[in-house]
Scaffold this motif. Structure first.
Motif, PDB file in Angstrom:
ATOM      1  N   GLN A  14     -35.987 -18.956  30.831  1.00 26.31           N
ATOM      2  CA  GLN A  14     -36.022 -18.723  32.269  1.00 26.31           C
ATOM      3  C   GLN A  14     -37.262 -19.341  32.901  1.00 26.31           C
ATOM      4  OE1 GLN A  14     -35.515 -14.527  32.924  1.00 26.31           O
ATOM      5  NE2 GLN A  14     -33.353 -14.598  32.408  1.00 26.31           N
ATOM      6  N   LYS A  30     -26.521 -14.888  42.002  1.00 25.96           N
ATOM      7  CA  LYS A  30     -26.667 -13.445  42.195  1.00 25.96           C
ATOM      8  C   LYS A  30     -26.710 -12.752  40.839  1.00 25.96           C
ATOM      9  CE  LYS A  30     -24.979 -12.051  46.618  1.00 25.96           C
ATOM     10  NZ  LYS A  30     -23.986 -11.253  47.334  1.00 25.96           N
ATOM     11  N   GLY A  31     -27.798 -12.048  40.613  1.00 27.37           N
ATOM     12  CA  GLY A  31     -27.918 -11.296  39.368  1.00 27.37           C
ATOM     13  C   GLY A  31     -28.198 -12.130  38.136  1.00 27.37           C
ATOM     14  N   ARG A  32     -28.499 -13.411  38.304  1.00 24.96           N
ATOM     15  CA  ARG A  32     -28.751 -14.278  37.144  1.00 24.96           C
ATOM     16  C   ARG A  32     -29.880 -15.243  37.472  1.00 24.96           C
ATOM     17  NH1 ARG A  32     -26.970 -19.248  35.517  1.00 24.96           N
ATOM     18  NH2 ARG A  32     -25.513 -19.416  37.243  1.00 24.96           N
ATOM     19  N   GLY A  63     -29.853 -20.539  39.192  1.00 22.02           N
ATOM     20  CA  GLY A  63     -29.526 -19.121  39.126  1.00 22.02           C
ATOM     21  C   GLY A  63     -28.562 -18.738  40.230  1.00 22.02           C
TER      22      GLY A  63
END
Length: 77
Positions: A42, A14-16, A12
């Motif tokens: 995820q 930033k933001g993911r 992952g």
């Protein structure tokens, strides 16, 4: 027949969130084509569990099984 499950992770950022999938291969010394590939998720345990369930449903013996529970689902099913 024996199969091995391998997990693939895309880290992952930033933001993911990280993404995971599991792939089922014949357990062999030679390179083998995948028998099954799970959907991206995820949650890594869910990907592994999907692959392990598929292998057992198709009467394969998993060389690297996991025991215990993943989010409330028994791994032995």
């Amino acid at each position: 027949m024996r199969v091995t499950i391998r997990t693939i992770t895309i880290p992952g950022g930033k933001g993911r969130a990280a993404l995971h999938k599991a792939v089922v291969y014949m357990t062999t010394e030679q390179e083998a084509a995948p028998l099954m590939t799970s959907e991206w998720t995820q949650r890594e345990p869910e990907a592994f569990m999907a692959a392990q369930t598929w292998a057992r449903r198709n009467t394969y013996i998993v060389s690297n099984p996991r025991t215990g529970t993943f989010y409330g689902s028994p791994a032995g099913r």
